[in-house]
Design a protein around this motif. Structure first.
Motif, PDB file in Angstrom:
ATOM      1  N   ASP A 176     -34.992  -6.939  36.293  1.00 56.30           N
ATOM      2  CA  ASP A 176     -33.949  -6.599  37.246  1.00 56.30           C
ATOM      3  C   ASP A 176     -34.274  -5.235  37.857  1.00 56.30           C
ATOM      4  O   ASP A 176     -34.058  -4.209  37.237  1.00 56.30           O
TER       5      ASP A 176
ATOM      6  N   THR B 203     -22.734 -16.832  42.532  1.00 53.39           N
ATOM      7  CA  THR B 203     -23.908 -17.699  42.626  1.00 53.39           C
ATOM      8  C   THR B 203     -23.433 -19.080  43.037  1.00 53.39           C
ATOM      9  O   THR B 203     -22.441 -19.570  42.501  1.00 53.39           O
TER      10      THR B 203
ATOM     11  N   VAL C 255     -36.416  -9.412  40.370  1.00 51.85           N
ATOM     12  CA  VAL C 255     -35.432  -9.023  41.379  1.00 51.85           C
ATOM     13  C   VAL C 255     -35.812  -7.631  41.827  1.00 51.85           C
ATOM     14  O   VAL C 255     -35.993  -6.751  40.995  1.00 51.85           O
TER      15      VAL C 255
ATOM     16  N   MET D  94     -31.834 -14.650  48.553  1.00 51.93           N
ATOM     17  CA  MET D  94     -30.441 -14.981  48.240  1.00 51.93           C
ATOM     18  C   MET D  94     -29.520 -14.263  49.209  1.00 51.93           C
ATOM     19  O   MET D  94     -29.675 -13.077  49.474  1.00 51.93           O
TER      20      MET D  94
ATOM     21  N   ILE E 106     -37.070 -12.394  43.759  1.00 48.90           N
ATOM     22  CA  ILE E 106     -35.807 -12.771  44.392  1.00 48.90           C
ATOM     23  C   ILE E 106     -35.335 -11.561  45.165  1.00 48.90           C
ATOM     24  O   ILE E 106     -35.167 -10.475  44.602  1.00 48.90           O
TER      25      ILE E 106
ATOM     26  N   LYS F  76     -27.896 -11.346  42.946  1.00 50.69           N
ATOM     27  CA  LYS F  76     -29.179 -11.364  42.220  1.00 50.69           C
ATOM     28  C   LYS F  76     -28.988 -10.950  40.755  1.00 50.69           C
ATOM     29  O   LYS F  76     -29.467 -11.620  39.847  1.00 50.69           O
ATOM     30  N   SER F  77     -28.275  -9.849  40.578  1.00 47.30           N
ATOM     31  CA  SER F  77     -28.080  -9.385  39.199  1.00 47.30           C
ATOM     32  C   SER F  77     -27.214 -10.347  38.395  1.00 47.30           C
ATOM     33  O   SER F  77     -27.436 -10.558  37.203  1.00 47.30           O
TER      34      SER F  77
END
Lengths: 328, 249
Positions: free
Chosen positions: B173, B21, B203, B220, B36, B44-45
């Motif tokens: 998620d 990140t 996500v 992202m 996202i 993302k996770s």
């Protein structure tokens, strides 16, 4: 299926109660002693079952609590019987021969030690947890061996069994009654705890820690409390075991004993209310009957264990109810 | 505009030479679904895990209701109001559906230190748990062991458990992961109704679901947010097309 397990539970408890009464009528005091031995080992294993069966904490150091209970009894009774003072630094005591006081002390001391061991070992899981608990157990073992004041390697004999108000504990059936009652009380509390919200959370920590955290619960604290309760119960059993034999020795701290407690649970059924009780009955029976035939009776115990692990993962209870244990 | 309920402030996390990140600042406003998206490995996770406290960022903060929760462990953040669902269903497989839902109620009902009385017989726990199961359509499966549920039902149960927490914000998620077209449609409808209770940080790889649900979308790539905007903005952004959507749209 649940009814069937309940049925088995009832049969086992009734059988365990009837056997010594029958032995009393037949004038076979040794059988009563055997039954008492099974009850006390069962109690110790019920304690471990709380950590291992419900919480998934495979402790190979529960002999530490068993031995602590035993030595608590031994030391308190030794001082009381020799009229000597036990100086604990902050305070001193003349010891006691009262069973309830000894039980309370054994449970409190075991719980405190379990808290300490748990704080350090519950940071880990799996093999590391097994190894850390084993290491703590061995620490106590070697400490007891070198503690000359209380017999060191030779152990400590207590010539007169401790007293319980209103009972003559030297009469085998009366002492059996005390142990059996305590076992029943602890089993009742175990069943209540298993079904309670805390039991649900504890059961969940065994299955998935991340899920428990995600619902806002601290898995380590839940496991720590279970470990402390577990240690206290096994400590109580240790005090009774010492009173049964009127003798305490470092073997109560041995890792073999920790292993045997696990074996008892696996034989009976991991995480099941009566698993440890059934396991203890089978263990004591094998020990008595096979032990009379050969010194190598553990080989046969091994065969029994192997068969159960291979063919019935829910232990004997699982085999009998046809319902496999869901875990371990 | 109202204050965001959940926000990250310049979160950065490096695994060795890999930037998971990079300086991620996103927020989640009341009543919205903020999706996202990004290619696999975009971080993302990892971002979700930092928000929920399972991974600690190298720098940056996570704010929940304007309170800095960066130093708090996952269970305290959950109590503070983060309702998380997992990419791979993380449930107590040996327990029943109802028991899984009751587990979610323990913290909020302050029941986890209750040793007496069966959890299943507690009216407060039961009604909250059953309410959540009702909501996701699992009411008829309450006594089914979780391991016998279908994959889709497990995904529903994940959402139900998050619902029992009455969270301030949902953090999901890939809730649609592994679902077929129909399962995906059902869950989309469910999530659509959830945003009024608490906003959802979502996500997701299922683009149909994302474009159907999201009020805002952040993209992202290589650990950084390259664009944030409405579904239409994102669909039209050239950068996004190049980086991610590619020939899909």
């Amino acid at each position: 299926m649940r009814v069937t397990e309940r049925y088995i539970n009832g049969v086992v408890l009734t059988g365990l109660l009837v056997l010594p009464i029958w032995a009393l009528a037949m004038d076979e005091p040794f059988t009563i002693t055997l039954a008492t031995r099974a009850v006390v080992l069962a109690l110790a294993a019920v304690g471990l079952n709380l950590a291992l069966g419900l919480g998934g904490m495979v402790s190979l150091g529960h002999a530490a609590f068993f031995g602590l209970g035993g030595y608590t009894m031994g030391i308190l009774a030794y001082h009381a019987q020799t009229y000597s003072t036990l100086n604990l630094g902050l305070f001193s005591t003349d010891g006691t021969t009262s069973m309830p006081l000894i039980w309370l002390s054994a449970m409190v001391i075991s719980a405190l030690v379990a808290f300490f061991i748990g704080m350090l070992s519950l940071r880990t899981t799996g093999v590391y947890f097994i190894m850390i608990t084993l290491a703590f157990g061995q620490m106590f073992f070697y400490f007891a061996i070198s503690w000359a004041q209380y017999g060191g390697e030779d152990g400590l004999s207590i010539y007169v069994r401790n007293g319980f108000p209103g009972l003559n504990t030297l009469v085998p059936i009366q002492f059996f009654g005390i142990c059996f009652t305590l076992l029943c009380i602890v089993l009742f509390l175990f069943a209540r705890l298993q079904a309670s919200p805390f039991g649900l959370a504890l059961n969940a920590t065994r299955q998935t820690r991340s899920r428990v955290q995600a619902v806002g619960l601290n898995p380590t604290r839940i496991r720590l409390l279970a470990f402390v309760l577990s240690g206290a119960i096994t400590g109580l059993a240790g005090a009774l075991f010492a009173d049964l034999n009127r003798f305490v020795s470092p073997t109560m701290f041995s890792w073999q004993l920790s292993g045997e407690l696990i074996v008892l649970i696996v034989i009976g059924g991991v995480g099941r209310l009566m698993g440890p009780v059934i396991g203890a009955c089978v263990f004591v029976a094998l020990e008595h009957f096979l032990g009379a035939l050969t010194d190598y009776w553990h080989v046969y115990l091994g065969v029994v264990l192997l068969c159960i692990v291979l063919f019935g993962r829910g232990g004997l209870i699982g085999l009998l109810t046809g319902k496999e244990g869901a875990h371990v | 505009m109202s204050k965001p309920i959940l926000a990250t402030d310049a979160l950065s996390k490096q695994f060795g030479a890999l930037t998971a990140t990079h300086d991620v600042s996103i927020d989640l406003n009341p009543g919205e679904i903020h999706a996202i998206i990004g290619p696999n490995g975009a971080g993302k996770s990892t971002l979700i895990k930092q928000i929920c406290g399972e991974i600690h960022p190298d720098s940056g903060r996570v704010l929940l209701d304007d309170r800095d929760v960066s130093a708090l462990p996952p269970h305290v953040r959950a109590r503070a109001g983060l309702g998380r669902t997992f990419q791979i269903s993380d449930l107590c497989m040996e327990d029943t559906v109802l028991e899984n839902a009751i587990l979610g109620c323990l913290a909020i009902e302050g029941a986890s230190w209750r040793f007496w009385g069966a959890a299943q017989k507690s009216k407060t726990l039961r009604s909250r748990a059953e309410g959540a199961l009702d909501r996701v359509g699992l009411a008829n499966f309450r006594d089914t062991q979780c391991s016998s549920l279908s994959h889709g039902q497990r995904r529903q149960l994940e959402v139900a458990v998050a619902l029992t927490l009455s969270p301030r914000a949902f953090v999901m998620d890939e809730p649609m992961a592994g679902l077929g077209a129909e399962g995906s449609r059902n869950l989309t409808a469910l999530l659509d109704g959830l945003r009024v209770e608490a906003p959802i940080l979502l996500v997701e790889h299922d683009m149909d679901a994302v474009f159907a649900l999201a009020d805002r979308i952040s993209v992202m790539v290589y650990g950084a947010v390259i664009a944030t905007g409405s579904a239409d903005d994102i669909r039209q952004s050239a950068d996004v097309r190049e980086a991610y959507l590619g020939e899909e749209v």
